[in-house]
Design an enzyme around this catalytic site. Structure first.
Site, mmCIF file in Angstrom:
data_model
loop_
_atom_site.group_PDB
_atom_site.id
_atom_site.type_symbol
_atom_site.label_atom_id
_atom_site.label_comp_id
_atom_site.label_asym_id
_atom_site.label_seq_id
_atom_site.Cartn_x
_atom_site.Cartn_y
_atom_site.Cartn_z
ATOM 1 N N ALA A 133 38.309 37.112 54.140
ATOM 2 C CA ALA A 133 38.427 38.456 54.735
ATOM 3 C C ALA A 133 39.518 39.257 54.026
ATOM 4 C CB ALA A 133 38.743 38.328 56.225
ATOM 5 N N THR A 187 35.160 36.828 41.811
ATOM 6 C CA THR A 187 35.020 36.853 40.352
ATOM 7 C C THR A 187 35.308 35.449 39.821
ATOM 8 O OG1 THR A 187 35.756 39.131 40.368
ATOM 9 C CG2 THR A 187 35.850 37.973 38.253
ATOM 10 N N ALA A 220 33.206 43.530 32.240
ATOM 11 C CA ALA A 220 33.442 44.899 32.733
ATOM 12 C C ALA A 220 34.943 45.122 32.936
ATOM 13 C CB ALA A 220 32.680 45.130 34.042
ATOM 14 N N CYS A 266 43.447 41.879 39.536
ATOM 15 C CA CYS A 266 42.303 41.362 38.767
ATOM 16 C C CYS A 266 42.338 41.538 37.253
ATOM 17 C CB CYS A 266 41.017 41.947 39.321
ATOM 18 S SG CYS A 266 40.710 41.344 40.990
ATOM 19 N N LYS A 300 44.355 38.817 35.444
ATOM 20 C CA LYS A 300 43.753 37.526 35.839
ATOM 21 C C LYS A 300 42.395 37.310 35.167
ATOM 22 C CE LYS A 300 41.475 37.538 40.004
ATOM 23 N NZ LYS A 300 40.084 37.140 39.922
ATOM 24 N N THR A 339 44.971 33.247 39.141
ATOM 25 C CA THR A 339 45.249 32.498 37.914
ATOM 26 C C THR A 339 45.932 31.191 38.294
ATOM 27 O OG1 THR A 339 45.546 34.584 36.748
ATOM 28 C CG2 THR A 339 46.412 32.626 35.668
ATOM 29 N N ARG A 365 49.950 43.727 44.271
ATOM 30 C CA ARG A 365 49.739 42.542 43.435
ATOM 31 C C ARG A 365 49.746 42.936 41.954
ATOM 32 N NH1 ARG A 365 44.519 39.952 46.262
ATOM 33 N NH2 ARG A 365 43.951 42.160 46.310
#
Ligand code: NAD
Ligand code: UGA
Length: 466
Positions: free
Chosen positions: A20, A139, A230, A283, A286, A101, A353
Site C-alpha cells: 500500500a 519494477t 523508460a 526510482c 535504483k 537497491t 526518497r
C-alpha cells in the site's frame, strides 16, 4: 472498514493489491474509482500505513488523491492487514511491494533487493486455494516473472497461476492525472493460451477508462525491460541537459536557450529538459543501477558503463551545486546560515526518497554551515532523513521566517509557491551580501539581482555585485 464484512455485496471481481505504497494506494484507488463493479482491497504488512489509508491523514501527499480515496473507500475500496484472507478471496492480485537497491552481499549498491517480492510470492503460493492472475506492478529485473512462476508452481495443491507484467509509469505529484490519462498501459504475458486469456482479462479492467489504443501488450520480458528502459531514458535526458549546464556556466551560454533550441527539434521533444540540481526520487537511480547490474551480469560491460554514466553525471551535478555555493561564498561556509527552499525530490509531493536535498544538506552540515529547511509538505520526512546529524538544523514551514537572518538561500525543489514570494521582503531580512542559488531555475534572476541578491542559477551566468 473491514473489507471482509461486505460479504452481502456482489462484485464482479475481487482485486487485491499487496503493498500500500506510492504505487499500490493511488493505482488501486483509481481502479476502484473507475470500476464500481469490482471490489478492490489493498493490503500491507505495515499496520500503521493501513490505518493511515483508512483515515483522513493519508500516508502520502498527492494532489487529487484524497478526493478519489474518500469517494471509493468503504464502497468498493478497502484497506486491510489481512493479507492471507485477501489472497484467498481475490481472483486478481497486483503485487506492488518495494524493490529497493540491495544494500548487502552480492550486487550491493546496484542490484534490486527482491526479498519483499519473493516473500509475497511464497505467501501467495501458501494461501491460494483457487486459480489466480498475479500481476507484477513493482519494477523488477527482466525475467523476474519466471522466478515468480517457479515459486508459484512449487505448491502441492496444483492451483493454476498466470503471471503478468504490468509496470507502472505514474510520476509522483501528477499520479492521479497519470493514472486517469496514461500515455500507455503496458501488459506483458506469456504468449500461451492461458497467458493470453489472463492478459485479456487485465486489458478489460483498464478498458473501463483507458482508450484501447493506449493499452499495449507484449511478451513478459519485453514488458519488464520496457519499464527499466523508460526510466533510464527519462533520467538520461536530465543528465544530458545537466552535463551541458556545467559547460554553459563556463562559457556564459544559457541552458534555457540551449534546451529550447534543442527541444524544438520534434525528434528530441521539449519535455523533461529542465536543468536542475540533479534528479531524485526512489526510482531513477535504483532502476538504472539495476539495469547496469543486469548488463554486467550478461557480460555487456560497455552497455553497463553507458547507463552508469547517467547516474555518475547526476552525482556530479549535486556535488557541483554545493561546490559552487562554497566558491561563491568566499570558500567557507563555517557558521553561515543557509536556507534550503524545498526538501522534497520534486514539487507536489512530500516524498524525499533520494532527494538531492539530502545530499546537499549533508554536505553543508559537513562544511559546518547552519541550516534552515523549509518545505510545504516534506518537513516530517526531512527530519527523519537528517536524524542524528541535525543539531545545527531548524525546520520552519514559513519561507519568510526560514530565510530571515540567513546568508544564502538554495532553491532545491521547484514548488510553485517559491515563484511568487515577496523576495524584496526576504532580501531585507537576510544578512548581506545575500546569495541565492537557484537549483531549479524558477526565480526571476534579473529581478533578484536588481534587488541586491547575488544570483547563481544552474547553467547560466551568475549575476553578482562584486
Ligand atoms: P513503497 O515503499 O511506497 O510501498 C511498498 C509497500 O509494500 C510498503 O508499504 C511496504 O510495507 C509493503 N510491503 C513490503 N513487503 C510486503 C509484504 N511482504 N506484504 C505486504 N506488503 C509489503 O514503494 P512504492 O514507491 O509504492 O514502489 C513500489 C514499486 O513500484 C517499486 O518496485 C517501485 O520501483 C515501483 N514504482 C514506483 C513508482 C513511484 O512513483 N513511487 C512509480 C512506478 C513504479
Ligand atoms: C519517474 C518517472 O517519470 C515515472 O514515469 C516512473 O513511473 C517513476 O519515475 C518510477 O518508476 O518511479 P518520479 O520519479 O515520480 O517519476 O518523478 P519525475 O517527474 O520523473 O522526476 C524525477 C526527478 O527528476 C525529480 O527529482 C525531478 O525534479 C527531476 N527532473 C525531472 C529534473 O531534474 N528535470 C526535468 O526536466 C524533469
Amino acid at each position: 472498514m473491514n473489507p471482509y464484512d461486505k460479504t452481502e455485496m456482489k462484485f464482479e471481481k475481487n482485486i487485491l493489491c499487496i503493498g500500500a505504497g506510492y504505487v499500490g494506494g493511488p493505482t488501486m484507488a483509481m481502479i476502484a474509482h473507475k470500476c464500481l463493479q469490482y471490489k478492490v482491497t489493498v493490503v500491507d504488512i505495515d499496520p500503521e500505513r493501513i490505518a493511515q489509508w483508512d483515515s483522513d491523514g493519508l500516508p502520502i501527499y498527492e494532489p487529487g488523491l484524497a478526493e478519489v480515496v474518500k469517494a471509493a473507500r468503504g464502497r468498493n475500496l478497502f484497506f486491510s492487514t489481512e493479507i492471507e484472507r485477501g489472497i484467498k478471496e481475490a481472483e486478481i492480485i497486483f503485487v506492488s511491494v518495494n524493490t529497493p537497491t540491495k544494500t548487502f552481499g552480492a550486487g550491493a549498491g546496484m542490484a534490486a533487493d527482491l526479498q519483499y517480492w519473493e516473500k509475497t510470492a511464497r505467501q501467495i503460493c501458501q494461501c491460494a486455494e483457487s486459480p489466480k492472475i498475479i500481476i507484477e506492478k513493482s519494477t523488477l529485473p527482466v525475467r523476474t516473472a519466471l522466478a515468480m512462476e517457479r515459486i508459484l508452481t512449487s505448491n502441492d495443491n496444483a492451483v493454476h497461476f498466470d503471471v503478468l507484467s504490468n509496470p507502472e509509469f505514474l510520476a509522483e505529484g501528477t499520479a492521479i492525472n497519470d493514472l486517469e490519462n496514461p500515455d500507455r498501459v503496458l501488459i506483458g504475458s506469456r504468449l500461451t493460451e492461458s497467458g493470453l486469456k489472463a492478459r485479456d482479462e487485465l486489458v478489460e479492467i483498464y478498458a473501463n477508462w483507458v482508450p484501447r489504443d493506449r493499452i499495449i501488450t507484449s511478451d513478459t520480458w519485453s514488458s519488464e525491460l520496457s519499464k527499466l528502459a523508460a526510466n533510464a531514458f527519462l533520467a538520461q535526458r536530465i543528465s544530458s541537459i545537466n552535463s551541458i549546464s556545467a559547460l554553459c556556466e563556463k562559457t556564459d551560454a544559457s541552458i534555457s536557450e540551449v534546451a529550447k533550441a534543442v527541444g524544438m527539434d520534434s525528434r528530441v521533444g521539449s519535455e523533461f529538459l529542465n536543468a536542475s540540481v540533479g534528479f531524485g526520487g526512489s526510482c531513477f537511480s535504483k532502476d538504472i543501477l539495476n539495469l547496469v547490474y543486469l548488463c554486467r551480469s550478461y557480460g555487456l560491460n560497455e552497455v553497463a558503463d553507458y547507463w552508469e554514466s547517467v547516474v555518475q553525471i547526476n552525482e556530479y551535478q549535486k556535488r557541483r551545486f554545493v561546490l559552487n555555493m562554497m566558491t561563491a561564498m568566499f570558500n567557507t561556509l563555517v557558521g553561515k546560515r543557509i536556507c534550503l527552499f524545498g526538501f522534497a525530490f520534486k514539487a507536489n509531493t512530500g516524498d524525499t526518497r533520494e532527494s538531492p536535498a539530502i545530499f546537499i544538506a549533508r554536505r553543508l552540515i559537513e562544511e559546518k554551515a547552519e541550516l534552515v529547511i523549509t518545505d510545504p509538505k516534506a518537513l516530517d520526512n526531512a527530519r527523519i532523513d537528517l536524524n542524528g546529524i541535525d543539531s545545527n538544523v531548524s525546520y520552519i514551514e514559513d519561507p519568510y521566517k526560514a530565510a530571515a537572518g540567513c546568508h544564502a538561500i538554495a532553491i532545491v525543489t521547484e514548488w510553485d509557491l517559491y515563484r511568487d514570494l515577496d523576495f524584496e521582503k526576504i532580501y531585507r531580512s537576510m544578512i548581506k551580501p545575500a546569495f541565492i542559488f537557484d537549483g531549479r531555475n524558477i526565480a526571476d534572476h534579473k529581478k533578484l539581482f536588481e534587488m541586491g541578491f547575488n544570483v547563481f542559477p544552474i547553467g547560466k551566468p551568475a549575476l553578482t555585485h562584486f
